[in-house]
Design an enzyme around this catalytic site. Structure first.
Site, PDB file in Angstrom:
ATOM      1  N   GLU A 139      -1.353  -5.402   8.644  1.00 62.61           N
ATOM      2  CA  GLU A 139      -0.461  -4.874   9.673  1.00 62.61           C
ATOM      3  C   GLU A 139      -1.016  -5.076  11.083  1.00 62.61           C
ATOM      4  O   GLU A 139      -2.219  -4.982  11.297  1.00 62.61           O
ATOM      5  CB  GLU A 139      -0.252  -3.365   9.443  1.00 62.61           C
ATOM      6  CG  GLU A 139       0.428  -3.040   8.137  1.00 62.61           C
ATOM      7  CD  GLU A 139       0.669  -1.541   7.934  1.00 62.61           C
ATOM      8  OE1 GLU A 139       0.416  -0.731   8.861  1.00 62.61           O
ATOM      9  OE2 GLU A 139       1.104  -1.182   6.826  1.00 62.61           O
ATOM     10  N   ASP A 171       0.836  -1.213   0.000  1.00 65.39           N
ATOM     11  CA  ASP A 171       0.000   0.000   0.000  1.00 65.39           C
ATOM     12  C   ASP A 171       0.869   1.261   0.000  1.00 65.39           C
ATOM     13  O   ASP A 171       0.344   2.377  -0.086  1.00 65.39           O
ATOM     14  CB  ASP A 171      -1.024  -0.003   1.142  1.00 65.39           C
ATOM     15  CG  ASP A 171      -0.393  -0.081   2.515  1.00 65.39           C
ATOM     16  OD1 ASP A 171       0.855  -0.142   2.602  1.00 65.39           O
ATOM     17  OD2 ASP A 171      -1.147  -0.078   3.515  1.00 65.39           O
ATOM     18  N   SER A 172       2.202   1.085  -0.003  1.00 59.33           N
ATOM     19  CA  SER A 172       3.095   2.232  -0.226  1.00 59.33           C
ATOM     20  C   SER A 172       2.831   2.835  -1.606  1.00 59.33           C
ATOM     21  O   SER A 172       3.254   3.952  -1.881  1.00 59.33           O
ATOM     22  CB  SER A 172       4.564   1.823  -0.101  1.00 59.33           C
ATOM     23  OG  SER A 172       4.870   0.773  -1.000  1.00 59.33           O
ATOM     24  N   ASP A 226      -1.392  -5.880  -0.400  1.00 65.09           N
ATOM     25  CA  ASP A 226      -1.717  -5.333   0.921  1.00 65.09           C
ATOM     26  C   ASP A 226      -3.208  -5.098   1.074  1.00 65.09           C
ATOM     27  O   ASP A 226      -3.852  -4.536   0.167  1.00 65.09           O
ATOM     28  CB  ASP A 226      -1.008  -3.985   1.114  1.00 65.09           C
ATOM     29  CG  ASP A 226       0.323  -4.115   1.825  1.00 65.09           C
ATOM     30  OD1 ASP A 226       0.625  -5.203   2.360  1.00 65.09           O
ATOM     31  OD2 ASP A 226       1.072  -3.122   1.844  1.00 65.09           O
ATOM     32  N   LYS A 262      -1.320  -9.205   2.730  1.00 63.89           N
ATOM     33  CA  LYS A 262      -0.534  -8.777   3.890  1.00 63.89           C
ATOM     34  C   LYS A 262      -1.361  -7.772   4.667  1.00 63.89           C
ATOM     35  O   LYS A 262      -2.058  -6.956   4.079  1.00 63.89           O
ATOM     36  CB  LYS A 262       0.791  -8.156   3.444  1.00 63.89           C
ATOM     37  CG  LYS A 262       1.626  -7.605   4.610  1.00 63.89           C
ATOM     38  CD  LYS A 262       3.053  -7.303   4.216  1.00 63.89           C
ATOM     39  CE  LYS A 262       3.246  -5.982   3.510  1.00 63.89           C
ATOM     40  NZ  LYS A 262       2.803  -4.782   4.262  1.00 63.89           N
ATOM     41  N   GLU A 274       9.558  -4.414  10.190  1.00 64.25           N
ATOM     42  CA  GLU A 274      10.054  -3.140   9.638  1.00 64.25           C
ATOM     43  C   GLU A 274      10.656  -2.251  10.721  1.00 64.25           C
ATOM     44  O   GLU A 274      10.024  -1.982  11.755  1.00 64.25           O
ATOM     45  CB  GLU A 274       8.878  -2.410   8.926  1.00 64.25           C
ATOM     46  CG  GLU A 274       9.302  -1.092   8.308  1.00 64.25           C
ATOM     47  CD  GLU A 274       8.297  -0.536   7.308  1.00 64.25           C
ATOM     48  OE1 GLU A 274       7.272  -1.190   7.023  1.00 64.25           O
ATOM     49  OE2 GLU A 274       8.548   0.582   6.804  1.00 64.25           O
TER      50      GLU A 274
HETATM   51  O1  KIV Z   1       3.616  -1.152   1.458  1.00 61.54           O
HETATM   52  C1  KIV Z   1       4.787  -1.533   1.401  1.00 61.54           C
HETATM   53  O2  KIV Z   1       5.545  -1.214   0.460  1.00 61.54           O
HETATM   54  C2  KIV Z   1       5.282  -2.377   2.471  1.00 61.54           C
HETATM   55  C3  KIV Z   1       6.766  -2.629   2.542  1.00 61.54           C
HETATM   56  C4  KIV Z   1       7.447  -1.488   3.188  1.00 61.54           C
HETATM   57  C5  KIV Z   1       7.063  -3.903   3.255  1.00 61.54           C
HETATM   58  O3  KIV Z   1       4.524  -2.802   3.291  1.00 61.54           O
END
Ligand code: KIV
Length: 272
Positions: A118, A42-43, A86, A116, A185
Site C-alpha cells: 500500500e 491482509d483483510s 499482501d 501487493k 480503493e
Molecule cells: O486486503 C484486501 O482484501 C484488499 C482488498 C480490499 C483489495 O486489499
C-alpha cells in the site's frame, strides 16, 4: 496466469477480476467461480483472524494463509488464477533489505506470483523499484489504504482537486517504479476513469466505480458472511443469514427422535 498477462488484458479491453481468499476452502470456491486473480488480502486479519483492523497480521500468518490458498487451487497450473499476497503492515516499511526478504519469503514458500503493498511514499516507491529489480512482481494499492487507518480512517479518499492531483502523481510514480497493476480503493469514479486512461498498467477498483480495468471484492463481503458490510461493497447473497438458518434447522432436527443426520432434506412437517 502471470502478472505480465494483465497488461495484455487491459490492452484488449478484457475486464480483470480479482477476489480475495483466506484459506483452502475459500480459494477453491473463488477458483471454481472463475476469478482471474486470487488475492490473499491482509483483510484476512479481520475476516479470518477476528482483528479490528488489518494491522496485527504478521508475515508468518500471511504465509500460512497463502500456502492454504495455494493448496485449495485444483486446476492444472497453467489454468489456475494468479495468486497475489499482501505484504503486511511493517513488513516493507523498515528498510529495503527487510522488504525484499519479506516478499521473497512469501514467494519462496508458496505459489504466489506477486505481492501487493500500500501507498506511494518515496520509501515505498523505492521498495517497489527494488522488488521489481529482484524479479518480484508488485501490485500497488492507492486511495483508501487500510494499513493507514489510524491516519485516514475508512473514508472515501481524494475528494478535492488537490488530493486528486496528488493521487494522479502517486499512481504515475507506482507505474514508473514497475508495478504491474494497482488497486484503487474508495475514490471518486471520475478520478478512477482518469487514472485508467492515463496509465498503461491496469487499474483494479473497489468502491471506485465501473470505469476501471478490473474489479476486486472481498469474497466474505460479497457472500454476505461478514457481520458489517463496507458501504461500497454490497453483498450478493445473504450468506450469513442463510448459513445460520441452515445450521439452526439441522440442530433442531437432530433434537427430534429418529432424526437422520445425513439427509439433505428437512423431515416432513419441519418449518425449515
Ligand atoms: O486486503 C484486501 O482484501 C484488499 C482488498 C480490499 C483489495 O486489499
Amino acid at each position: 496466469m502471470r502478472a505480465s498477462d494483465l497488461i495484455r488484458f487491459k490492452q484488449s479491453g478484457r475486464t480483470i477480476t480479482m477476489l480475495t481468499a483466506w484459506d483452502a476452502l475459500s480459494a477453491s470456491v473463488v477458483e471454481e467461480a472463475g476469478a482471474d486473480i486470487v488475492l490473499v488480502g491482509d483483510s484476512l486479519a479481520m475476516v479470518s483472524l477476528g482483528h479490528a483492523t488489518t494491522l496485527p497480521v504478521t508475515l508468518e500468518q500471511m504465509l500460512l494463509h497463502t500456502q492454504a490458498v495455494c493448496r485449495g487451487l485444483s486446476k492444472p497450473p497453467s489454468e489456475q488464477p494468479l495468486v497475489i499476497t499482501d505484504l503486511p503492515f511493517l513488513s516493507y516499511q523498515c528498510g529495503l533489505d527487510r522488504a525484499v526478504a519479506a516478499a521473497g519469503h512469501l514467494l519462496k514458500h508458496s505459489c504466489a506470483g506477486g505481492v501487493k503493498l500500500e501507498g506511494a511514499e518515496p520509501e515505498v516507491v523505492q521498495v517497489i523499484e527494488r522488488l521489481v529489480r529482484m524479479g518480484i512482481p508488485v501490485m500497488g494499492h492507492l486511495g483508501l489504504t487500510p494499513q493507514s487507518v489510524h491516519q485516514l480512517g475508512y473514508r472515501r479518499q481524494a475528494k478535492d482537486p488537490v488530493s486528486q492531483e496528488r493521487l494522479r502523481l502517486q499512481a504515475s510514480e507506482l507505474e514508473k517504479a514497475g508495478c504491474f497493476a494497482m488497486v484503487l480503493e474508495h475514490v471518486p469514479e471520475a478520478l478512477a476513469g482518469h487514472l485508467r486512461r492515463d496509465l498503461a498498467i491496469p487499474v483494479i477498483g473497489i468502491g471506485a466505480g465501473q470505469n476501471c480495468d478490473g474489479q476486486v471484492s472481498v469474497t466474505a463481503d460479497l457472500l454476505g458472511l461478514t457481520p458489517r458490510q463496507p458501504p461500497f461493497s454490497p453483498a450478493r447473497l445473504e450468506g450469513r443469514t442463510l448459513g445460520i438458518e441452515a445450521l439452526r434447522c439441522w440442530l433442531e432436527e437432530q433434537r427430534q427422535p429418529g432424526a437422520d443426520p445425513t439427509t439433505a432434506q428437512p423431515p416432513p412437517g419441519s418449518d425449515c
